[in-house]
Enzyme design. Structure first.
Site, mmCIF file in Angstrom:
data_model
loop_
_atom_site.group_PDB
_atom_site.id
_atom_site.type_symbol
_atom_site.label_atom_id
_atom_site.label_comp_id
_atom_site.label_asym_id
_atom_site.label_seq_id
_atom_site.Cartn_x
_atom_site.Cartn_y
_atom_site.Cartn_z
ATOM 1 N N ASP A 152 47.364 43.590 92.563
ATOM 2 C CA ASP A 152 46.405 44.863 92.960
ATOM 3 C C ASP A 152 46.895 45.646 93.949
ATOM 4 O O ASP A 152 47.743 45.152 94.800
ATOM 5 C CB ASP A 152 45.210 44.082 93.375
ATOM 6 C CG ASP A 152 44.163 45.235 93.672
ATOM 7 O OD1 ASP A 152 43.729 45.565 92.857
ATOM 8 O OD2 ASP A 152 43.883 45.205 95.083
ATOM 9 N N GLU A 195 49.443 46.780 88.949
ATOM 10 C CA GLU A 195 48.677 48.004 89.143
ATOM 11 C C GLU A 195 48.985 48.846 89.978
ATOM 12 O O GLU A 195 49.075 48.829 90.976
ATOM 13 C CB GLU A 195 47.125 47.656 89.509
ATOM 14 C CG GLU A 195 45.959 48.667 89.389
ATOM 15 C CD GLU A 195 45.052 48.920 90.807
ATOM 16 O OE1 GLU A 195 44.216 49.379 90.465
ATOM 17 O OE2 GLU A 195 45.222 48.102 91.641
#
Length: 742
Positions: free
Chosen positions: A421, A474
């Site tokens: 993330d 990401e």
């Protein structure tokens, strides 16, 4: 006169403590309790034993072998402090009388020598210990034939660390730990403590006593809002997925199909009880895995399941980097879920958060009274957007802590991939900061060199130790080489989310069809860079929260057009180069924005429009998996060729996807206007028959039913640079797939 009285008369100096040591012990400031408490040789074949057990009324020393009385310890200067002598070389245990005539027999925690090996401590200090989850934290094991729990925690700037829990009335004076310099690791063995016991650390920092801290390497945690750690069950889990693990490397190849169903475990489906509580891992194993398999997805991606204090963060602000969220069940329940997924042919990917952590006082924030896991300077150590703290990955021990966390989920939970993330926030020191709010790197630049080193090292280690595990970034910037190997100067990820494709194409689809001719390049531009990285095309949870509405809610037009638009968009996405990711609810065309406190709108499936959308997703996944042209050359420009990319006036696009020479190509033709187009000619690369294997306007998906009766024959009429062509009917707001049949 009794023997005890004679002993007290003759030897009080050998038993009692000087005033400074006594005060440190009583006040909880003693930084070396093992030098004061426990057994110490005093020569002449004798051993002095001291115990500090506040509230205890009497303490006897028993022979461990047969339970005979060796000594009754004398009370000393303050209540709870006892001392006495036994013969050297005698293994012993203590019999403690507590108020109410309660008796406890246990070995003396201060009778055990150093627990962690010097090599363990060296690796921790070097940041290269790959098994922190089996080294630090609470480990139920046997030491010198005695069952119990070994506690170990890194807190190099603490003045004193104690483990506390129900087992010692949360009294930090009872189990003060031994510090192992220079590593800064504190350790103690608590005999006869059982798995399931609740605990925290009481830490005296440089400036005083801190709030009780949860264990950074806890393997199990309490259900929020409770915040303590739990001693985990040590028995190994009986995995049954050897076959899956052996095939994982082949399944993870860039040429293999990858279709991901992204799930928030707490809100996919809920129980029908009074509180509509979340399903457990075992219930999700019964329901979610079967559902995902039926729809044909290859993988489930779970929003972070690492222990987190606030459910509204969806797991993206975790504090337990080694423990699954307790609200869904035990660690073994999560292992059962993963094992069952593998038995069903489904991989499991976890979102993982190495960028930042929340400021909750029981967590990592100023863990030992100093900025230990985070940066001291808020210009490096505080995320203004998220009110979180940033890991200091340039510190060896923190670097090693995070790398060990990643490996823990992969190796001990058989996870098939990590979606890392907020990578963009890790790469740039000025991420979401104004001038003067950030500190340049050592060369004066904005790149976060320490984090780049960490990501490269992470992906290299995972690739070496766990071949076939997916590492997905990401990452939303133009950082070069995100999926290039680290040894070639890249970051070493397997895939990168294609955020540019998502933003461009969603913007196009939100436009009224009459205006799409002016946004034509938002569909074509993604192919300019489609093969510069290995991409996942994400329609993730981020697109259906914070007032963005649902996917169906973004589509323009009346009800019929909205559903037709979304069906066409999905078929465009599944035929476009790049792996696929769809957040739960997208397959239902859920009308409302995702709400983490309620389940998906399953009742919508009673409506043919929603049921048709779900059937479409199942067919897209089935065709995607069984058609090599749609995935075999996903990372190779030779696998894609534009046939029609310039018909902006009609908002029509056509392209061909190739597998190997022996495999039939597939052509996708997209009509993004509500105008049916009869007799539309499209060039094709091969003669013969082209079967219409998908038509999003089919009545099967609640479309209007217009199409091409299943089969087209190529004519020897060149078109669009191809030697042959077909003439077909383009349904309105629809995508048609044609697959060559030799």
């Amino acid at each position: 006169m009794s023997a005890m009285t004679v002993m007290r008369m003759r030897e009080p100096p050998a038993l009692e403590l000087d005033a400074l040591t006594l005060a440190a012990l009583v006040d909880g400031h003693c930084d070396d309790p093992f030098a004061v408490l426990g057994p110490h040789s005093i020569g002449a074949g004798r051993v002095r034993i001291r115990c500090y057990l506040p509230q205890a009324e009497a303490v006897d020393v028993l022979a461990r072998e047969d339970g005979r009385l060796l000594s009754t310890l004398q009370p000393l200067q303050v209540p709870g402090l006892y001392a006495g002598h036994i013969g050297a070389g005698q293994a012993y245990r203590l019999r403690i009388r507590w108020p109410g005539d309660s008796l406890q027999e246990t070995e003396d925690p201060y009778a055990f020598g150093p627990l962690l090996s010097d090599f363990d401590l060296y690796l921790i200090g070097e940041g290269s210990h790959r098994e922190l989850g089996r080294c630090l934290g609470a480990q139920a094991l046997t030491v010198d034939g005695v069952p119990g729990v070994r506690f170990a925690v890194w807190a190099p700037n603490a003045r004193r660390v104690s483990v506390v829990g129900d087992f010692n009335s949360w009294d930090g004076r009872r189990h003060s730990m031994r510090v192992r310099r220079p590593s800064g690791v504190w350790e103690i063995f608590v005999p006869h403590l059982q798995p399931g016991s609740v605990y925290k650390y009481e830490i005296l920092g440089p400036q005083g006593l801190l709030p009780l801290k949860a264990d950074p390497v806890a393997l199990q945690s309490q259900v929020a809002p409770m915040t303590a750690s739990i001693v985990a069950e040590p028995q190994p889990f009986a995995w049954t997925d050897d076959g899956w693990l052996q095939s994982r490397r082949e399944r993870a190849a860039v040429s293999a199909p990858l279709s991901i169903y992204e799930v928030h475990a707490g809100s996919w489906r809920r129980r029908w009880d009074a509180g509509h509580s979340s399903l457990s891992w075992d219930e999700l194993g019964d329901q979610l895995i079967a559902y995902v398999a039926e729809l044909g997805f290859t993988h489930i991606e779970l929003l972070p399941v690492m222990s987190h204090p606030f459910g509204g963060s969806w797991g993206y602000q975790p504090l337990g980097l080694f423990a699954p969220q307790a609200s869904f069940g035990t660690p073994d329940a999560f292992r059962r879920f993963v094992d069952r997924a593998h038995q069903a042919g489904i991989g499991v990917i976890l979102d993982w958060v190495p960028a930042h952590f929340p400021t909750d006082e029981h967590g990592l924030a100023r863990f030992d009274g100093t900025a230990l896991y985070e940066h001291e300077d808020p210009r490096e150590g505080f995320h203004q957007d998220w009110n979180t703290l940033i890991y200091n990955l340039g510190r060896r021990e923190v670097h090693g802590f995070m790398l060990a966390s990643a490996l823990h989920w992969i190796e001990h939970y058989h996870i098939d991939g990590l979606r890392v993330d907020a990578v963009a926030s890790m790469l740039y020191r000025d991420y979401s900061r104004q001038p003067g709010e950030w500190i340049p790197n050592r060369y004066g630049g904005r790149e976060n060199l320490e984090n780049v080193d960490f990501l490269r090292h992470l992906n290299t280690v995972v690739g070496d130790r766990c071949p076939g595990v997916l590492m997905i970034a990401e990452e939303s910037t133009a950082w070069p080489g995100v999926t290039r190997p680290a040894h070639d100067g890249g970051l070493g990820f397997t895939y990168k989310w294609n955020m540019g494709w998502m933003h461009d194409t969603l913007h196009y689809m939100r436009s009224d069809p009459v205006h799409r001719r002016y946004h034509h390049n938002q569909i074509t531009f993604g192919l300019v860079y489609a093969f510069s990285e290995h991409f996942v095309l994400p329609l993730s949870h981020d697109e259906v929260v914070h007032g963005k509405g649902s996917l169906i809610g973004k589509m323009p037009g009346d009800d019929w057009q909205r559903y037709a638009n979304l069906r066409a968009y999905y078929a465009f996405m599944w035929s476009h180069p790049g792996k696929k990711l769809l957040f739960m609810g997208g397959e239902l065309a859920q009308q409302r924005e995702w709400d983490h406190d309620t389940q998906l709108d399953w009742a919508a499936l009673r409506d043919p429009r929603h049921a048709g959308m779900q059937r479409l997703i199942g067919d897209l996944n089935r065709l995607y998996r069984e058609t090599p042209a749609l995935h075999k050359k996903d990372g190779d420009g030779a696998g894609f060729h534009w046939l029609i990319g310039d018909d902006a006036g009609n908002s029509v696009f056509a392209y061909v996807r190739y597998g190997s020479d022996a495999q039939p190509p597939l052509i996708a033709i997209c009509n993004f206007t509500p105008v049916p187009r009869n007799g539309y000619r499209v060039g094709v690369p091969r003669s013969g028959r082209w079967r219409e294997v998908l038509n999003t306007d089919s009545q099967h998906y609640d479309g209007s039913g217009s199409g091409n009766l299943g089969m087209l024959n190529a004519a020897p009429q060149p078109s669009h640079g191809q030697p042959f062509s077909v003439q077909l009917m383009l349904p309105p707001l629809a995508v048609v797939w044609l697959r060559h049949e030799p």
